[in-house]
Design a protein around this motif. Structure first.
Motif, mmCIF file in Angstrom:
data_model
loop_
_atom_site.group_PDB
_atom_site.id
_atom_site.type_symbol
_atom_site.label_atom_id
_atom_site.label_comp_id
_atom_site.label_asym_id
_atom_site.label_seq_id
_atom_site.Cartn_x
_atom_site.Cartn_y
_atom_site.Cartn_z
ATOM 1 N N LYS A 187 -23.537 18.556 13.548
ATOM 2 C CA LYS A 187 -24.111 19.833 13.066
ATOM 3 C C LYS A 187 -23.712 21.002 13.966
ATOM 4 O O LYS A 187 -23.235 22.018 13.483
ATOM 5 N N SER A 188 -23.939 20.821 15.263
ATOM 6 C CA SER A 188 -23.707 21.952 16.167
ATOM 7 C C SER A 188 -22.228 22.305 16.212
ATOM 8 O O SER A 188 -21.862 23.487 16.240
ATOM 9 N N ALA A 189 -21.377 21.280 16.216
ATOM 10 C CA ALA A 189 -19.929 21.544 16.214
ATOM 11 C C ALA A 189 -19.574 22.360 14.968
ATOM 12 O O ALA A 189 -18.788 23.313 15.036
ATOM 13 N N PHE A 190 -20.184 22.003 13.856
ATOM 14 C CA PHE A 190 -19.894 22.727 12.623
ATOM 15 C C PHE A 190 -20.391 24.181 12.701
ATOM 16 O O PHE A 190 -19.706 25.109 12.264
ATOM 17 N N THR B 243 -31.149 21.077 10.704
ATOM 18 C CA THR B 243 -32.145 20.175 11.292
ATOM 19 C C THR B 243 -31.695 18.720 11.322
ATOM 20 O O THR B 243 -30.920 18.273 10.491
ATOM 21 N N GLN B 244 -32.248 18.011 12.326
ATOM 22 C CA GLN B 244 -31.988 16.567 12.441
ATOM 23 C C GLN B 244 -32.928 15.741 11.564
ATOM 24 O O GLN B 244 -32.606 14.636 11.184
ATOM 25 N N TYR B 245 -34.128 16.274 11.346
ATOM 26 C CA TYR B 245 -35.176 15.481 10.664
ATOM 27 C C TYR B 245 -35.637 16.174 9.385
ATOM 28 O O TYR B 245 -36.684 16.822 9.384
ATOM 29 N N ALA C 100 -28.300 13.587 11.532
ATOM 30 C CA ALA C 100 -28.871 12.932 12.708
ATOM 31 C C ALA C 100 -28.145 13.408 13.958
ATOM 32 O O ALA C 100 -27.024 13.912 13.881
ATOM 33 N N THR C 101 -28.793 13.215 15.074
ATOM 34 C CA THR C 101 -28.227 13.688 16.339
ATOM 35 C C THR C 101 -26.831 13.105 16.593
ATOM 36 O O THR C 101 -26.566 11.956 16.254
ATOM 37 N N THR C 102 -25.979 13.943 17.117
ATOM 38 C CA THR C 102 -24.565 13.658 17.486
ATOM 39 C C THR C 102 -23.612 13.440 16.314
ATOM 40 O O THR C 102 -22.506 12.953 16.507
ATOM 41 N N PHE C 103 -24.005 13.811 15.132
ATOM 42 C CA PHE C 103 -23.081 13.607 14.009
ATOM 43 C C PHE C 103 -22.323 14.864 13.587
ATOM 44 O O PHE C 103 -21.599 14.852 12.613
HETATM 45 N N1 LIG Z 1 -16.176 17.309 12.819
HETATM 46 C C1 LIG Z 1 -16.139 16.387 13.767
HETATM 47 N N2 LIG Z 1 -15.173 15.463 13.776
HETATM 48 C C2 LIG Z 1 -15.144 14.514 14.728
HETATM 49 N N3 LIG Z 1 -16.036 14.407 15.731
HETATM 50 C C3 LIG Z 1 -17.023 15.296 15.764
HETATM 51 C C4 LIG Z 1 -17.130 16.335 14.781
HETATM 52 N N4 LIG Z 1 -18.209 17.075 15.072
HETATM 53 C C5 LIG Z 1 -18.759 16.543 16.176
HETATM 54 N N5 LIG Z 1 -18.049 15.483 16.602
HETATM 55 C C6 LIG Z 1 -18.307 14.660 17.800
HETATM 56 O O1 LIG Z 1 -19.690 14.426 17.902
HETATM 57 C C7 LIG Z 1 -20.215 14.958 19.106
HETATM 58 C C8 LIG Z 1 -21.605 15.549 18.832
HETATM 59 O O2 LIG Z 1 -21.492 16.628 17.936
HETATM 60 P P1 LIG Z 1 -22.618 17.760 17.815
HETATM 61 O O3 LIG Z 1 -22.947 18.267 19.171
HETATM 62 O O4 LIG Z 1 -22.158 18.730 16.826
HETATM 63 O O5 LIG Z 1 -23.814 16.876 17.290
HETATM 64 P P2 LIG Z 1 -25.182 17.365 16.637
HETATM 65 O O6 LIG Z 1 -25.225 16.788 15.278
HETATM 66 O O7 LIG Z 1 -25.370 18.812 16.769
HETATM 67 O O8 LIG Z 1 -26.188 16.577 17.536
HETATM 68 P P3 LIG Z 1 -27.515 17.137 18.216
HETATM 69 O O9 LIG Z 1 -28.385 17.527 17.083
HETATM 70 O O10 LIG Z 1 -28.028 15.983 19.025
HETATM 71 O O11 LIG Z 1 -27.066 18.281 19.096
HETATM 72 C C9 LIG Z 1 -19.185 16.009 19.553
HETATM 73 O O12 LIG Z 1 -19.151 16.149 20.941
HETATM 74 C C10 LIG Z 1 -17.889 15.446 19.023
HETATM 75 O O13 LIG Z 1 -17.308 14.568 19.936
#
Ligand SMILES: Nc1ncnc2c1ncn2[C@@H]1O[C@H](COP(=O)(O)OP(=O)(O)OP(=O)(O)O)[C@@H](O)[C@H]1O
Length: 445
Positions: free
Chosen positions: A200-203, A335-337, A195-198
């Motif tokens: 994925k993109s950071a990974f 993907t988010q969904y 889901a969004t902000t959890f």
């Molecule tokens: N591995 C992690 N450990 C702790 N916090 C994290 C981690 N990855 C992401 N975050 C936190 O969550 C925020 C959102 O992460 P990210 O941009 O990767 O979300 P996302 O799943 O790609 O969401 P979206 O799909 O909306 O872009 C980051 O700014 C960070 O603060």
């Protein structure tokens, strides 16, 4: 060295606290599990769960309890009450772990500049591990409770030293209850859901940074960033990035050209009389990374032309997962969904790794992982890592922008604009850092 402290005690007293013993510590958990099961109504016609076996594998940090469960109860019934079991096995007091070895990495300048010195030091050495026993449940006709001595850290900053520990095409994913988890990127295709902000993109940024750091000359990237190019923009100008797409039209062009490249390679290998790149001695690997793949689903595109493009994109991605691996092409599909046509069967079936962050519903979790659980994840960066041999929870590393910039800088190429007379690529910045480009994440309103 790990030291345990109760929350609220002063930093100065950290040193005086007893060392946490990760061995044993199982107490009378088997009886506790039974009692908790009865107390939360996990029995049928008066019959309770029955202990079948208890063992502690050598050099592991868990004790496994195997139970027979009464007819009419399922794994899901127990999964739904997992928090009750975990609470029941733990003390009321919340404990945290602090890693004192981190003290030596603190810079005096940063400490001086900190608003609150005490909080700064505390945060810098805190691993945020609650010293709570944690449980992993599985069912194979018998119910297995793996009771771990500790939980998984809540948040872990990525440490660059981990890159030196990678072998071949491995990347450091994060930490499990057993230690660091490395994932082989050239082992097959991967689905990443969350889901969004959890996280994925950071990974994905950690993934690409690992490739640039450890395999700069053997990596080719096709980056399809359908979040408007904002997440993958760090890597757009890297010499490894042979394709970059930030909308449906460009994505369809990129995927079509990859399909043609794979077909061309197939023909060449056939002439050589070999059936895969390893036998052909090809060392390069091409990673096709799609972030927000829902944008390529026909159901998410309204116009007739767009629907047709989306259909073509999905067919090409399915082709990559069918044929690509032996030709050196790996799809990373995020993907988010993950429902309906956003998670096409072929892509799922041909991907041997799934990394699943929190999902909104148990239906989504079932679609991606074939099991519930992702809907119960509460932490950012926490994922269920699933491969054919099994699954486990991992806290993925969070990579800093500064680290990404340092990895990206030597790989930047300055491409001339189309209207420039010279079409020569200026490949600079590697050693003399003349063209270091700084990117910072910003909130886009
Ligand atoms: N591995 C992690 N450990 C702790 N916090 C994290 C981690 N990855 C992401 N975050 C936190 O969550 C925020 C959102 O992460 P990210 O941009 O990767 O979300 P996302 O799943 O790609 O969401 P979206 O799909 O909306 O872009 C980051 O700014 C960070 O603060």
């Amino acid at each position: 060295m790990f030291v345990e402290i109760a929350s609220g005690i002063t930093f100065a007293s950290i040193y005086g606290i007893a060392k946490f013993s990760s061995e044993g510590n199982s107490g009378n958990d088997s009886k506790k599990i039974l009692k908790i099961a009865d107390a939360v109504g996990l029995k049928k016609d008066g019959k309770s769960i029955r202990i079948f076996r208890k063992y502690r594998p050598k050099e592991k940090k868990y004790t496994e309890y195997v139970y027979q469960i009464p007819l009419g109860l399922s794994e899901k019934d127990f999964l739904d009450k997992l928090d009750k079991f975990e609470d029941g096995l733990n003390n009321k007091k919340t404990m945290y772990k602090y890693k004192l070895s981190k003290l030596k990495h603190l810079k005096l300048k940063d400490i001086r500049e900190a608003e609150d010195t005490f909080e700064f030091i505390k945060d810098s050495i805190r691993e945020v591990i609650k010293i709570r026993k944690s449980i992993e449940l599985s069912y194979d006709g018998m119910l297995h409770f793996k009771v771990y001595d500790t939980g998984i850290p809540d948040k872990i900053k990525f440490d660059e030293k981990l890159w030196d520990k990678c072998q071949g095409w491995e990347m450091p994913v994060g930490e499990t209850r057993e230690g660091v988890l490395f994932h082989k990127l050239d082992d097959g295709h991967t689905v990443i859901a969350g889901a969004t902000t959890f996280g994925k993109s950071a990974f994905l940024k950690l993934l690409v940074s690992t490739l640039l750091k450890n395999k700069p000359d053997k990596t080719e990237l096709s980056l399809i960033d359908l979040k408007g190019g904002l997440e993958m923009m760090y890597f757009e100008h890297c010499k490894q990035t042979v394709n970059f797409a930030d909308n449906l039209e460009k994505a369809s062009d990129v995927l079509k050209s990859i399909r043609e490249d794979i077909e061309k390679r197939q023909r060449r290998l056939r002439i050589k009389g070999v059936n895969n790149i390893k036998k052909a001695g090809i060392k390069k690997r091409h990673f096709v990374i799609v972030d927000e793949a829902s944008q390529l689903a026909p159901s998410m595109n309204v116009g007739k032309g767009e629907k047709a493009l989306a259909l073509q994109c999905q067919a090409d991605m399915a082709f990559i997962t069918r044929i690509g691996h032996s030709m050196g092409y790996t799809l990373i599909y995020a993907t988010q969904y993950p429902v309906g046509d956003i998670m096409p069967n072929q892509i799922k079936a041909n991907s041997n790794t799934t990394m699943c962050f929190r999902l909104e519903t148990d239906t989504q979790s079932m679609t991606v992982l074939d099991r519930n659980g992702a809907e119960d994840i509460e932490l950012r960066g926490r994922m269920i890592y699933s491969v054919p041999s099994g699954y486990q929870q991992v806290q993925s590393y969070l990579i800093a922008d500064k680290t990404i910039n340092e990895v990206v800088a030597p790989n930047i190429v300055i491409r001339p604009r189309k209207d420039d007379i010279s079409e020569v690529l200026l490949e600079k910045g590697a050693k003399d850092r003349q063209y270091t480009i700084e990117f910072k994440e910003t909130d886009i309103p």
